[in-house]
Write an enzyme that holds these catalytic residues in place. Structure first.
Site, PDB file in Angstrom:
ATOM      1  N   ASN A   1      -8.313  21.728 -44.854  1.00 59.80           N
ATOM      2  CA  ASN A   1      -8.793  22.979 -44.703  1.00 59.80           C
ATOM      3  C   ASN A   1      -8.768  23.959 -46.082  1.00 59.80           C
ATOM      4  O   ASN A   1      -7.678  24.253 -46.310  1.00 59.80           O
ATOM      5  CB  ASN A   1      -8.331  23.628 -43.442  1.00 59.80           C
TER       6      ASN A   1
ATOM      7  N   ARG B   1     -16.017  17.936 -35.209  1.00 61.13           N
ATOM      8  CA  ARG B   1     -14.660  18.001 -35.004  1.00 61.13           C
ATOM      9  C   ARG B   1     -14.341  19.076 -34.114  1.00 61.13           C
ATOM     10  O   ARG B   1     -14.454  20.276 -34.237  1.00 61.13           O
ATOM     11  CB  ARG B   1     -14.107  18.475 -36.454  1.00 61.13           C
TER      12      ARG B   1
END
Length: 496
Positions: free
Chosen positions: A328, A95
């Site tokens: 996250n 990512r």
């Protein structure tokens, strides 16, 4: 000698406990990877046509311990070496983010050919090594030219410019990029950038309650306004992708939030309500509009007339505008009711929340997403352990942290969570958002004193690599080999 014995004892415990699960315990289509972002890894800030972003401006003003991302890890020039590290580690996905101002130096209009070439090269390199690209479009780095022109995300004009930028990315890279994330940590970006003033673009009421002096901003209004426009920008880009590109590119689009998991400090009803309010403010602020088309009731009640309102058309437009949710997650926090903050006349985001925190579960967070939001596909985009940079390559706390969280994730999957991937933050010791080069989350140490910025694997890189490459049938042999290798590393360090 004592420290070595402690390390080897920890190793023995970890090796035995790690035998409880392996990569094969996860579904075949589940992906494991690592994350970075453009300004934190690329460097080459003033090269090949790139122009400043709000993060450049923030760093150059001395807000990050005097450090900047002008060079960072020089990933712009060392991307082939870094992709090889990913391959050697066994990463299945990577990512990263695209620097808007590298691709479109004016924020809109003409494409920078050097920026286009770099991202094409990086994507092609990943694919040639069997690594799946996951791309974020905005990672705290709006082009400074758009901030100067109309105030960036506090202006509705940002929605149109973001859609045009996303269109360029979909058109140029979408044939090879299967996963798009519009915004990284949309919630925290606006909290820090428009309320506390401790993140770019450093807008806040001055003096702020956090001891910062911002030259511009309004903490009572701008966080909500910026988040509102970011949600509209996300929905606009997602609609564009679904209508114009998805059928032929077969990709997916989502948005990312940072999610603590808030639990009541005590069993009192006030603290239980406070914990739910904290989850609404931090998490529901972004996800409720995407699932239900409206902001959480707790926010509308406490914020009142300062809370922007979606029109019926906008509500329908935003609702359902994601294929997956990026999360996250680093820690869990306790919440204690703090009603006195609502007595503040000129309140900001955190005062509106009316909660006090003390720090402490990924599994409970995923259970909550399943129960409240219909169990959408989830990617854990960032999860990691902060350590002081340069302290040691023997990052045992990080190894233990990763082992515990991956185990917790497996438990969540077995309980029906629709989580599809897990990315460690971060691949390398990066230029960190909050403290520059003072800390490191990386699997690999980057030697800033080496002109070549040499990368060195930490114990966490060895552990993660072993986990990814180890099958059920090879677990015992692999763990024994890992124990021998790490013991040898410890001995060589202490007896050299």
């Amino acid at each position: 000698m004592l420290r070595l014995l402690v390390l080897l004892t920890n190793l023995a415990v970890l090796v035995l406990s790690a035998d409880k699960f392996s990569r094969d315990d996860f579904p075949p289509d589940f992906v494991f990877g690592a994350s970075t972002s453009a300004y934190q890894i690329e460097g080459a800030a003033n090269q090949d046509g790139r122009t400043p972003s709000i993060w450049d401006t923030f760093a150059q003003a001395g807000n990050m311990h005097g450090a900047t991302g002008d060079t960072a890890c020089d990933g712009y020039h060392k991307y082939k070496e870094d992709v090889q590290l990913m391959r050697d580690t066994g990463l299945e996905a990577y990512r990263f983010s695209i620097s808007w101002s590298r691709l479109l130096p004016n924020g809109r209009g003409t494409i920078n050919p050097k920026g286009l070439q770099y991202y094409n090269n990086l994507i092609n390199e990943l694919i040639s090594h069997g690594i799946q690209p996951h791309v974020t479009l905005h990672h705290s780095d709006l082009p400074q030219t758009l901030e100067d022109e109309y105030g960036g995300w506090i202006s509705r004009k940002s929605v149109k410019d973001f859609e045009a930028y996303a269109d360029v990315c979909f058109r140029k890279f979408g044939d090879r990029v299967p996963y798009w994330t519009t915004f990284n940590e949309a919630n925290v970006f606006v909290m820090g950038g428009y309320d506390a003033g401790n993140l770019p673009p450093q807008r806040c009421s001055s003096p702020s309650p956090y001891g910062l002096n911002c030259s511009r901003g309004n903490s009572s209004i701008e966080p909500y306004l910026a988040a509102h426009h970011i949600l509209l920008a996300h929905a606009s880009a997602a609609r564009l992708y679904k209508n114009k590109y998805q059928d032929r590119q077969h990709g997916f689009i989502g948005i990312n939030v940072l999610a603590y998991w808030f639990v009541p400090l005590t069993n009192s009803s006030d603290d239980q309500i406070a914990a739910q309010r904290a989850n609404d403010f931090f998490f529901g602020w972004i996800l409720d509009p995407l699932v239900f088309g409206e902001y959480p009731d707790a926010m509308k009640k406490n914020v009142g007339s300062r809370m922007p309102i979606f029109t019926t058309a906008e509500s329908n437009w935003i609702k359902g505008s994601f294929d997956f949710l990026g999360v996250n997650h680093y820690s869990t926090s306790y919440a204690k009711d703090n009603p006195s903050s609502l007595k503040i006349k000129k309140r900001d985001f955190f005062a509106d929340m009316a909660v006090e925190f003390s720090t402490w579960g990924l599994q409970e967070l995923l259970k909550y997403i399943k129960r409240v939001y219909g169990n959408p596909p989830v990617y854990i985009h960032e999860n990691g352990e902060r350590m002081i940079r340069n302290l040691t390559l023997e990052d045992w706390p990080r190894v233990e942290y990763l082992h515990a969280y991956i185990g917790s994730l497996l438990d969540a999957l077995r309980n029906g969570s629709n989580t599809k991937g897990y990315f460690i933050w971060s691949l390398l010791d990066l230029f960190e958002l909050l403290d520059g080069f003072e800390s490191g989350y990386g699997l690999y140490f980057v030697d800033l004193d080496d002109p070549d910025l040499k990368r060195q694997p930490k114990l966490s890189a060895h552990w993660y690599s072993h986990f990814l490459k180890r099958s059920k049938g090879m677990r015992l042999h692999g763990l024994t080999e890992l124990g021998m290798n790490l013991s040898a590393l410890s001995r060589s360090h202490f007896f050299q």
